[in-house]
Design a protein around this motif. Structure first.
Motif, PDB file in Angstrom:
ATOM      1  N   VAL A  40       9.212  -8.161  -8.638  1.00 47.64           N
ATOM      2  CA  VAL A  40       8.164  -7.173  -8.416  1.00 47.64           C
ATOM      3  C   VAL A  40       7.706  -6.668  -9.776  1.00 47.64           C
ATOM      4  N   LYS A  41       6.387  -6.650  -9.964  1.00 52.47           N
ATOM      5  CA  LYS A  41       5.809  -6.152 -11.206  1.00 52.47           C
ATOM      6  C   LYS A  41       4.835  -5.030 -10.869  1.00 52.47           C
ATOM      7  N   VAL A  42       4.873  -3.977 -11.677  1.00 51.24           N
ATOM      8  CA  VAL A  42       4.000  -2.825 -11.475  1.00 51.24           C
ATOM      9  C   VAL A  42       3.218  -2.592 -12.762  1.00 51.24           C
ATOM     10  N   LYS A  43       1.894  -2.412 -12.619  1.00 48.06           N
ATOM     11  CA  LYS A  43       1.035  -2.060 -13.751  1.00 48.06           C
ATOM     12  C   LYS A  43       0.326  -0.750 -13.428  1.00 48.06           C
ATOM     13  N   VAL A  44       0.294   0.149 -14.404  1.00 45.09           N
ATOM     14  CA  VAL A  44      -0.377   1.437 -14.241  1.00 45.09           C
ATOM     15  C   VAL A  44      -1.370   1.590 -15.391  1.00 45.09           C
ATOM     16  N   ALA A 102       9.328   7.695 -12.871  1.00 43.74           N
ATOM     17  CA  ALA A 102       8.741   8.009 -11.564  1.00 43.74           C
ATOM     18  C   ALA A 102       8.649   6.766 -10.688  1.00 43.74           C
ATOM     19  N   VAL A 103       8.244   5.646 -11.271  1.00 47.82           N
ATOM     20  CA  VAL A 103       8.127   4.396 -10.500  1.00 47.82           C
ATOM     21  C   VAL A 103       9.509   3.943 -10.035  1.00 47.82           C
ATOM     22  N   GLU A 104      10.493   3.993 -10.924  1.00 49.57           N
ATOM     23  CA  GLU A 104      11.848   3.591 -10.548  1.00 49.57           C
ATOM     24  C   GLU A 104      12.417   4.508  -9.470  1.00 49.57           C
ATOM     25  N   LYS A 105      12.093   5.793  -9.536  1.00 48.90           N
ATOM     26  CA  LYS A 105      12.551   6.745  -8.522  1.00 48.90           C
ATOM     27  C   LYS A 105      11.951   6.413  -7.157  1.00 48.90           C
ATOM     28  N   ASP A 106      10.670   6.032  -7.137  1.00 48.07           N
ATOM     29  CA  ASP A 106      10.026   5.658  -5.877  1.00 48.07           C
ATOM     30  C   ASP A 106      10.702   4.439  -5.257  1.00 48.07           C
ATOM     31  N   PHE A 107      11.033   3.445  -6.070  1.00 47.56           N
ATOM     32  CA  PHE A 107      11.707   2.255  -5.553  1.00 47.56           C
ATOM     33  C   PHE A 107      13.117   2.602  -5.078  1.00 47.56           C
ATOM     34  N   ALA A 108      13.807   3.484  -5.811  1.00 46.11           N
ATOM     35  CA  ALA A 108      15.161   3.891  -5.416  1.00 46.11           C
ATOM     36  C   ALA A 108      15.129   4.659  -4.102  1.00 46.11           C
ATOM     37  N   MET A 109      14.077   5.460  -3.885  1.00 45.58           N
ATOM     38  CA  MET A 109      13.956   6.218  -2.648  1.00 45.58           C
ATOM     39  C   MET A 109      13.876   5.275  -1.434  1.00 45.58           C
ATOM     40  N   GLY A 165       0.809  -1.212   0.000  1.00 46.77           N
ATOM     41  CA  GLY A 165       0.000   0.000   0.000  1.00 46.77           C
ATOM     42  C   GLY A 165       0.843   1.263   0.000  1.00 46.77           C
ATOM     43  N   VAL A 166       2.004   1.209   0.654  1.00 48.54           N
ATOM     44  CA  VAL A 166       2.899   2.374   0.690  1.00 48.54           C
ATOM     45  C   VAL A 166       3.438   2.659  -0.705  1.00 48.54           C
ATOM     46  N   ILE A 167       3.864   1.613  -1.389  1.00 46.04           N
ATOM     47  CA  ILE A 167       4.397   1.793  -2.743  1.00 46.04           C
ATOM     48  C   ILE A 167       3.292   2.295  -3.669  1.00 46.04           C
ATOM     49  N   GLU A 168       2.101   1.709  -3.557  1.00 44.47           N
ATOM     50  CA  GLU A 168       0.987   2.145  -4.399  1.00 44.47           C
ATOM     51  C   GLU A 168       0.654   3.612  -4.153  1.00 44.47           C
ATOM     52  N   ARG A 169       0.659   4.023  -2.902  1.00 46.12           N
ATOM     53  CA  ARG A 169       0.350   5.419  -2.570  1.00 46.12           C
ATOM     54  C   ARG A 169       1.396   6.361  -3.178  1.00 46.12           C
ATOM     55  N   MET A 170       2.667   5.985  -3.112  1.00 48.87           N
ATOM     56  CA  MET A 170       3.723   6.815  -3.695  1.00 48.87           C
ATOM     57  C   MET A 170       3.536   6.951  -5.205  1.00 48.87           C
ATOM     58  N   PHE A 206      -6.511   3.620  -6.323  1.00 44.64           N
ATOM     59  CA  PHE A 206      -5.738   2.398  -6.174  1.00 44.64           C
ATOM     60  C   PHE A 206      -6.181   1.321  -7.164  1.00 44.64           C
ATOM     61  N   ASP A 207      -7.334   1.527  -7.838  1.00 43.59           N
ATOM     62  CA  ASP A 207      -7.754   0.615  -8.905  1.00 43.59           C
ATOM     63  C   ASP A 207      -6.855   0.763 -10.130  1.00 43.59           C
ATOM     64  N   ALA A 208      -6.151   1.873 -10.237  1.00 44.57           N
ATOM     65  CA  ALA A 208      -5.313   2.150 -11.400  1.00 44.57           C
ATOM     66  C   ALA A 208      -3.897   1.607 -11.258  1.00 44.57           C
ATOM     67  N   ILE A 209      -3.535   1.133 -10.070  1.00 50.59           N
ATOM     68  CA  ILE A 209      -2.166   0.675  -9.812  1.00 50.59           C
ATOM     69  C   ILE A 209      -2.200  -0.760  -9.310  1.00 50.59           C
ATOM     70  N   GLU A 210      -1.343  -1.602  -9.871  1.00 51.46           N
ATOM     71  CA  GLU A 210      -1.180  -2.971  -9.377  1.00 51.46           C
ATOM     72  C   GLU A 210       0.298  -3.204  -9.095  1.00 51.46           C
TER      73      GLU A 210
END
Length: 136
Positions: free
Chosen positions: A69-73, A93-100, A17-22, A57-61
């Motif tokens: 780890v797989k991310v769908k937007v 943006a997604v890679e930056k969130d994971f790097a953070m 949920g934290v990653i999805e929120r970011m 949150f329906d837009a992010i998996e």
């Protein structure tokens, strides 16, 4: 469910949920180029509240299977924006969130374009375009 990654710093467990929120916050910051949508392509309208609407949150998996780890937007691109450039902004943006969080980049990031919004109207031209970045 939490994403657990082992790296040089030890084991890291981050609630999904934290990653999805970011990611949702980053996507809302790109409202000049895109609108988040559900899996069927229905845009999630922006609501002027100080809190993130649970509908976003329906837009992010975010999934974690077999140590990948797989991310769908899911998005609708606004008319006049280049789909490839918009997808690159999302990937970065997604890679930056994971790097953070000092997590490894997701193995697969998918941007699923479900439509293109009209010029002056709220009409959506349906599209089914998948753009994928593999980091494995």
């Amino acid at each position: 469910m939490s994403v657990i990654i082992r790296n040089n710093y030890g084991a890291i467990a981050v609630n999904k949920g934290v990653i999805e929120r970011m990611i949702v916050e980053d996507m809302l910051g790109m409202n000049d180029a895109l609108v988040l949508s559900n899996k069927k392509g229905k845009p999630i309208k922006e609501k002027p509240t100080p809190f993130i609407d649970p509908d976003y949150f329906d837009a992010i998996e975010v999934s974690d299977k077999k140590d990948q780890v797989k991310v769908k937007v899911y998005i609708v691109v606004k008319f006049g924006n280049n789909i490839s450039e918009t997808a690159d902004r999302i990937f970065d943006a997604v890679e930056k969130d994971f790097a953070m969080l000092r997590l490894d980049k997701p193995a697969v990031i998918s941007v699923k374009v479900r439509g293109i919004s009209g010029i002056m109207t709220d009409e959506i031209v349906k599209r089914n375009i998948d753009i994928v970045r593999n980091n494995s």
